[in-house]
Design a protein around this motif. Sequence first.
Motif, short mmCIF file in Angstrom:
data_model
loop_
_atom_site.label_atom_id
_atom_site.label_comp_id
_atom_site.label_asym_id
_atom_site.label_seq_id
_atom_site.Cartn_x
_atom_site.Cartn_y
_atom_site.Cartn_z
N GLY A 8 0.18 -1.10 0.21
CA GLY A 8 -0.04 -0.18 -0.02
C GLY A 8 0.60 0.78 0.00
O GLY A 8 0.18 2.38 0.23
N GLY A 9 2.18 1.07 -0.17
CA GLY A 9 3.02 2.43 0.11
C GLY A 9 3.32 2.89 -1.14
O GLY A 9 3.00 2.09 -2.16
N ARG A 10 4.16 3.91 -2.03
CA ARG A 10 4.25 4.69 -2.59
C ARG A 10 5.87 4.96 -2.14
O ARG A 10 6.42 5.67 -1.53
CB ARG A 10 3.71 5.73 -3.15
CG ARG A 10 1.95 5.88 -2.80
CD ARG A 10 1.28 7.32 -3.10
NE ARG A 10 2.11 8.09 -3.99
CZ ARG A 10 0.89 9.52 -4.25
NH1 ARG A 10 0.83 9.99 -3.21
NH2 ARG A 10 1.64 10.00 -5.30
N ALA A 11 6.28 4.70 -3.39
CA ALA A 11 8.03 5.13 -3.75
C ALA A 11 8.25 6.01 -4.65
O ALA A 11 7.43 5.98 -6.02
CB ALA A 11 8.33 3.41 -4.16
N PHE A 12 9.27 6.49 -4.31
CA PHE A 12 9.81 7.93 -5.46
C PHE A 12 11.62 8.09 -5.24
O PHE A 12 11.87 7.78 -4.58
CB PHE A 12 9.54 9.56 -4.51
CG PHE A 12 7.96 9.36 -4.02
CD1 PHE A 12 6.67 10.42 -5.20
CD2 PHE A 12 7.12 8.72 -2.97
CE1 PHE A 12 5.63 9.68 -4.64
CE2 PHE A 12 5.37 8.71 -3.04
CZ PHE A 12 4.80 9.28 -3.95
N LEU A 13 11.92 8.91 -5.93
CA LEU A 13 12.82 9.24 -6.34
C LEU A 13 13.18 10.57 -5.78
O LEU A 13 11.95 11.31 -6.46
CB LEU A 13 13.29 9.27 -7.85
CG LEU A 13 14.03 7.97 -7.95
CD1 LEU A 13 14.49 7.73 -9.44
CD2 LEU A 13 15.31 7.38 -7.52
N VAL A 14 14.46 10.88 -5.13
CA VAL A 14 14.16 12.37 -4.56
C VAL A 14 15.51 12.43 -3.72
O VAL A 14 17.18 11.66 -4.10
CB VAL A 14 13.82 12.18 -3.15
CG1 VAL A 14 11.79 12.14 -3.16
CG2 VAL A 14 14.59 11.59 -1.70
N GLY A 15 15.78 13.72 -4.10
CA GLY A 15 17.08 14.73 -3.66
C GLY A 15 17.81 15.13 -4.57
O GLY A 15 17.16 15.50 -5.96
N GLY A 16 19.19 15.34 -4.51
CA GLY A 16 20.14 15.73 -5.93
C GLY A 16 20.28 14.48 -7.22
O GLY A 16 20.60 15.58 -8.23
N TRP A 17 19.96 13.28 -6.93
CA TRP A 17 19.45 13.15 -8.39
C TRP A 17 18.42 13.16 -9.02
O TRP A 17 18.49 13.55 -10.16
CB TRP A 17 19.51 11.09 -7.72
CG TRP A 17 19.16 10.62 -8.73
CD1 TRP A 17 20.63 9.93 -9.50
CD2 TRP A 17 18.77 10.11 -10.07
NE1 TRP A 17 20.45 8.84 -10.86
CE2 TRP A 17 18.95 9.63 -11.14
CE3 TRP A 17 16.98 10.73 -10.71
CZ2 TRP A 17 18.45 8.71 -12.31
CZ3 TRP A 17 16.85 9.48 -11.72
CH2 TRP A 17 17.34 9.19 -12.05
N TYR A 72 15.66 7.21 -1.92
CA TYR A 72 14.56 7.01 -2.38
C TYR A 72 13.74 7.51 -0.72
O TYR A 72 14.68 7.42 0.03
CB TYR A 72 14.65 5.78 -2.17
CG TYR A 72 15.16 4.57 -3.47
CD1 TYR A 72 13.86 4.39 -4.95
CD2 TYR A 72 16.65 4.55 -3.77
CE1 TYR A 72 14.99 4.43 -6.10
CE2 TYR A 72 16.76 3.72 -4.83
CZ TYR A 72 15.98 3.84 -6.08
OH TYR A 72 16.65 2.98 -7.23
N MET A 73 12.48 7.58 -1.07
CA MET A 73 11.34 8.06 -0.68
C MET A 73 10.61 7.27 -0.64
O MET A 73 9.53 7.20 -1.33
CB MET A 73 11.07 9.74 0.08
CG MET A 73 10.54 10.32 1.37
SD MET A 73 8.52 10.43 0.27
CE MET A 73 8.58 11.33 -0.81
N ILE A 74 9.67 7.60 1.06
CA ILE A 74 8.92 6.27 0.81
C ILE A 74 7.43 6.71 1.34
O ILE A 74 7.50 7.23 2.44
CB ILE A 74 8.55 4.87 0.81
CG1 ILE A 74 8.87 4.50 2.68
CG2 ILE A 74 9.54 3.74 -0.18
CD1 ILE A 74 9.35 3.09 2.66
N SER A 75 6.05 6.31 1.07
CA SER A 75 5.05 7.20 1.84
C SER A 75 3.58 6.37 1.74
O SER A 75 3.71 4.88 0.97
CB SER A 75 4.81 8.45 1.40
OG SER A 75 3.75 8.36 -0.27
#
Length: 424
Positions: free
Chosen positions: A14-23, A38-41
């Motif tokens: 049930g989560g979501r995954a994201f690329l974040v930050g300097g990349w 990565y960041m997950i919510s």
Amino acid sequence: MTENEFVRKVRDRGGRAFLVGGWVRDQFRGEAPHDKDYMISGMAESDFAAQFPEARKVGRSFPVYLVYIDGKEREVAFARREYKAGSGYRGFVVESDPSVTVEEDLFRRDTTMNSLAIELPFGRCLDYYGGRKDIRARRIRAVSAHFCEDPVRALRAARQAAAFQFSITEETIAFMRSCRDELAQEPQERLLGELKRALQTEKPSVFFEMLRRADLLSVTFPEIAALIGRTQPAAFHPEGDAYCHTMMVVDQVAKDTPSVLARFCGLVHDLGKGTTPRDMEPHHYGHEQRGVDVLQKWNRRMTLPRNWMQGGVFLIRQHMRAPRLTKAGKIVRLLLDAERSVLSLSEFCAVIRADHHSLPIYLERAEEIVERMHTVNGRDCPREIRGHEVGKWLLDRQICVYRDFLAREVSGRNIDKSSESSYN
């Protein structure tokens, strides 16, 4: 585990995954991105632990894990909210649970270009705060007044301005200025970390100039701020005061060498001018010893890297005399001392060249001369010479090597001039 497998496991719970930050930021800057974060919510930490039992937790105040993705250990952080409840970077209350949205997480970030996210597996960019527009405009802009809550963000903005050659908006400069009181109380190692990164940039002077614009230079690097307004003889320094000269030198050294050590030495070479008695200006007699004193005081406050201290002290003491030496014995001793220092000969020469705009022949050819001097060693010493006399004999032979080099160099130049004259 591949990135797609990682994302699938997150979404299965049930989560979501994201690329974040300097990349993400560097992708939109058109630069080759480096490490992915990565960041997950929308996912409970217990569910994450069940899906990724091999993950290693490293975050203390909020959940951050290291997970092998595509063959590399990647950082995976949970979306979080932050509230300022005290002073400094430790004065935060952090909430991280499935109710925290990606928009809330990105809102707490420092600047708009760092608040971008790419949702996986779709590749959709989330840009709630105008980060892509600011990247296109080559500007650094705070996401919100939350920028001020971690005072070292002010140094980070200045450092990124130097790294990317971006401008900083006036509103963000005002936010930086409001960090002044808390910055004065920050752990010095955090300031040192930003200084190290700033010296790695293409134009380190921008870092110091942005801090100056925000009235932060005197509370972060007072030794550099003390150079502002220190007049110099205009005939030798048309660029302006000792601060302008120092900024010019550190940028020139940065052009000539990637060495952070050499760049730091360029930064500190004239520190003593900040303590010159006002009635002595525009001259700065004795600023070499005063510069060593200032650097030692700086080290007591911040604990500089040992090689920075050693290289800085050596360079400060030698930067005025090195271009002026004419006696063979003193030149040979300086070359040998420079070779034994933590600076390489090329690093030493890069700073001297930037300071004086040129080098004497013995420094232009320093590596060649030292290599020739090392063809002589103590084993060649006559047997009847013993003890400390061996050192004297060796130094005499090395001086002879230098004089021989100089004679041939002068002779060669005379021949070239003669040939040129005959041709004309």
